[in-house]
Design a protein around this motif. Sequence first.
Motif, short mmCIF file in Angstrom:
data_model
loop_
_atom_site.label_atom_id
_atom_site.label_comp_id
_atom_site.label_asym_id
_atom_site.label_seq_id
_atom_site.Cartn_x
_atom_site.Cartn_y
_atom_site.Cartn_z
N ALA A 15 0.83 -1.21 0.00
CA ALA A 15 0.00 0.00 0.00
C ALA A 15 0.87 1.26 0.00
O ALA A 15 0.55 2.25 -0.67
CB ALA A 15 -0.93 -0.01 1.21
N SER A 16 1.97 1.22 0.74
CA SER A 16 2.89 2.36 0.76
C SER A 16 3.51 2.60 -0.61
O SER A 16 3.69 3.74 -1.04
CB SER A 16 3.99 2.13 1.80
N ILE A 17 3.83 1.50 -1.31
CA ILE A 17 4.42 1.62 -2.65
C ILE A 17 3.42 2.24 -3.62
O ILE A 17 3.79 3.06 -4.46
CB ILE A 17 4.88 0.23 -3.13
N TYR A 18 2.15 1.87 -3.50
CA TYR A 18 1.13 2.46 -4.37
C TYR A 18 1.07 3.97 -4.17
O TYR A 18 0.95 4.74 -5.13
CB TYR A 18 -0.25 1.86 -4.07
N ILE A 19 1.15 4.38 -2.92
CA ILE A 19 1.08 5.81 -2.59
C ILE A 19 2.30 6.55 -3.16
O ILE A 19 2.19 7.67 -3.67
CB ILE A 19 0.97 6.01 -1.07
N GLY A 22 1.85 7.34 -6.83
CA GLY A 22 0.91 8.44 -6.99
C GLY A 22 1.55 9.79 -6.68
O GLY A 22 1.31 10.78 -7.39
N ARG A 23 2.37 9.83 -5.63
CA ARG A 23 3.02 11.08 -5.25
C ARG A 23 4.07 11.49 -6.29
O ARG A 23 4.26 12.68 -6.56
CB ARG A 23 3.68 10.93 -3.87
N VAL A 24 4.79 10.51 -6.85
CA VAL A 24 5.77 10.82 -7.89
C VAL A 24 5.08 11.41 -9.12
O VAL A 24 5.55 12.39 -9.71
CB VAL A 24 6.57 9.56 -8.29
N ILE A 25 3.94 10.84 -9.49
CA ILE A 25 3.19 11.36 -10.63
C ILE A 25 2.76 12.79 -10.39
O ILE A 25 2.86 13.65 -11.27
CB ILE A 25 1.96 10.46 -10.91
N LEU A 26 2.30 13.08 -9.18
CA LEU A 26 1.91 14.45 -8.83
C LEU A 26 3.13 15.38 -8.84
O LEU A 26 3.05 16.52 -9.32
CB LEU A 26 1.26 14.48 -7.45
N LEU A 27 4.24 14.89 -8.33
CA LEU A 27 5.43 15.72 -8.19
C LEU A 27 5.92 16.23 -9.54
O LEU A 27 6.32 17.39 -9.67
CB LEU A 27 6.54 14.92 -7.50
N GLU A 31 0.66 13.06 -14.90
CA GLU A 31 -0.54 12.24 -14.97
C GLU A 31 -0.87 11.83 -16.41
O GLU A 31 -1.46 10.78 -16.64
CB GLU A 31 -1.73 12.97 -14.34
N GLN A 32 -0.50 12.66 -17.37
CA GLN A 32 -0.80 12.34 -18.77
C GLN A 32 -0.03 11.12 -19.26
O GLN A 32 -0.37 10.54 -20.29
CB GLN A 32 -0.50 13.54 -19.68
N LYS A 39 -5.72 10.04 -9.28
CA LYS A 39 -6.70 10.01 -8.18
C LYS A 39 -7.31 8.63 -7.99
O LYS A 39 -7.86 8.32 -6.93
CB LYS A 39 -7.79 11.06 -8.41
N TRP A 40 -7.24 7.79 -9.04
CA TRP A 40 -7.77 6.43 -8.94
C TRP A 40 -6.69 5.40 -8.68
O TRP A 40 -6.99 4.27 -8.28
CB TRP A 40 -8.50 6.05 -10.25
N LEU A 41 -5.44 5.76 -8.88
CA LEU A 41 -4.34 4.81 -8.81
C LEU A 41 -4.26 4.12 -7.44
O LEU A 41 -4.34 2.88 -7.35
CB LEU A 41 -3.02 5.54 -9.11
#
Length: 224
Positions: A15-19, A22-27, A31-32, A39-41
């Motif tokens: 679960a931590s790896i999934y997060i 997501g944070r790397v994508i935001l950083l 997202e494209q 937000k669904w990942l």
Amino acid sequence: MQSLLLLIAPALFAASIYIVLGRVILLVDGEQYSLIRQKWLTKIFVTGDVISFLVQAGGGGIQAAGSLELLHAGEKIIVVGLFLQLAFFGFFIVVAGLFHYRFVKANPQSKMQSPLSNDTVQHLAVKPHQLPWKRHLLALYIASALIMVRSIFRVIEYVQGNNGYLLRHEVFLYIFDALLMFLVMCLFNWVHPAEVTDLHRKRLSERDAIILQTHDHYIRNETV
């Protein structure tokens, strides 16, 4: 109960790896490049982990009933839960790898796409190409590989049954479960996921400040 806790605890690492992804994508505003929207990942893969968690816990509860018949039935249910975990985690690795491939192919160091204007991006103290996203993705891949090896070991162990070679030799549990999970813990203490969150918040604060300054400058010019 001890065996059950050892079995399902690595789901929390997953679960931590999934997060982290997501944070790397935001950083990096990437997202494209992701197969699944950010937000669904985490929601999709954490849900898969929860389902796997509950199936394995249910199998362990059935085993605790004590009879030989229920013991075998519990083993089969646990194996189903482990296969579910492997399926979701394998798909996650594909999603992470595809994001990485698309991101690098788009040459983000020189062609970083951002929701802000080029002038705004140039004024950011932390430029996109300076962000340590590669370091965190590498840590994610290593941790994912360790968890995948551990999960495969657990599947083989339960498929062999209570009289299986792996279950009768405790040393394999220490090598392919305890040691691997210890390495995952050490890895995330060395490359701590909090760095991604802190940098993301810093970039958001910088952007808000720059946008506010640009807006105030525009208002003053209009007033003059």
